[in-house]
Design an enzyme around this catalytic site. Sequence first.
Site, short mmCIF file in Angstrom:
data_model
loop_
_atom_site.label_atom_id
_atom_site.label_comp_id
_atom_site.label_asym_id
_atom_site.label_seq_id
_atom_site.Cartn_x
_atom_site.Cartn_y
_atom_site.Cartn_z
N GLU A 100 0.49 -1.06 0.08
CA GLU A 100 0.23 -0.14 0.17
C GLU A 100 0.98 1.14 -0.04
OE1 GLU A 100 -2.75 -1.21 -0.72
OE2 GLU A 100 -3.58 -2.24 0.36
N TYR A 109 4.47 9.63 -7.85
CA TYR A 109 4.61 9.03 -9.02
C TYR A 109 4.28 9.54 -10.52
CZ TYR A 109 7.74 7.17 -13.00
OH TYR A 109 8.68 6.77 -14.13
N HIS A 209 -5.05 -9.06 -1.99
CA HIS A 209 -5.36 -7.84 -0.67
C HIS A 209 -6.60 -8.29 -0.58
CE1 HIS A 209 -2.60 -4.62 -1.30
NE2 HIS A 209 -2.06 -5.56 -0.87
FE FE Z 1 -4.71 -3.11 -1.03
MN MN Z 2 -3.39 -1.13 -2.80
#
Ligand code: FE
Ligand code: MN
Length: 324
Positions: A100, A109, A209
């Site tokens: 993250e 960026y 995730h």
């Molecule tokens: Fe995530």
């Molecule tokens: Mn993320």
Amino acid sequence: MILGKPLESDMNLRPIHYQWAYDLYNQAVANTWFPHEIALGEDLEDFKKMTDDERHAVSFLMSFFNPSELIVNRSLALGVYPYLKAPEAHLYLAKQMWEEANHCQAFEYVLETFPLDKEKAFNVHLETPSIIAKEAFMSKYLGRMSENIDIESISGKQDFVRNLVAYNIVMEGIWFYSGFMVALSFRQRQKLKNFASMIDWVVRDESLHLKFGLNLILTILEENPEISTPEFANEIKAIVIEGVNLENAYNQDLFPRGISGVNADYVNQYVRYVADRRLEELGFEAHFHDVNPAQWMATETDTLELVNFFEAQNTKYEVDNHAH
Ligand code: FE
Ligand code: MN
């Protein structure tokens, strides 16, 4: 039990009790990437030629994503990690937190490379009602986790699951996918191809995730059947549906007019399609029954791989069989 106050005896990695968590950790480490490996020079040229509405969409997306990565990290640090006992889950969360942070840097960026008003971009999430509403929705759930909850109690376990559903299913599993689809749609029109490659790396991380969060939710529900009342199931489903409504309002601000190939209705249909997949992955039936308007995203988001993963891992989560 994966959920609870860790004891000294929980601080041994071996034997591993939750192999899926350890496997995801190793897969996440193998996926490591760095934003500056991607050159954005060509994309800068594309950006300069884009319409104001297209530039607004890119800028608005970055303005939401940049703080969101940090918001997810706060939830992991304060609302997830402290309540888990399994060291293999802690390993995974440590890598996710770095990812993250890395995504936050990746979006920085992009903001540095494109000629955007950075001051304005950083403040968009503080000034736009639809984003304020999304962030308030999230804070409500994490707020409860910091109120000294008793993780061994039924209400503590339910608070934990509510928070995880809000962050992992709604924010990462629906809102982020909606944004990824919009970001990747530029590549469909031969624009921002390197930016799209960066988003591909982010999507690959986020799909893990999501796998971790879904597996965690399903494991907790299996290990603590007493929390899965019909009322609680209805509440979980309502959290997902509220998340869809918040995203609809946000997409109106993302696309006040629409751009070539994409407008708010198109994105919102995709949101409803993705939300149905998330509901099914949680053991509910689909709610919206929309067709995926962005068929080209099926390969991007590996939804099918995700479903197969849970068919293999998870067997009998039936919290909502009679509740809708
Ligand atoms: Fe995530
Ligand atoms: Mn993320």
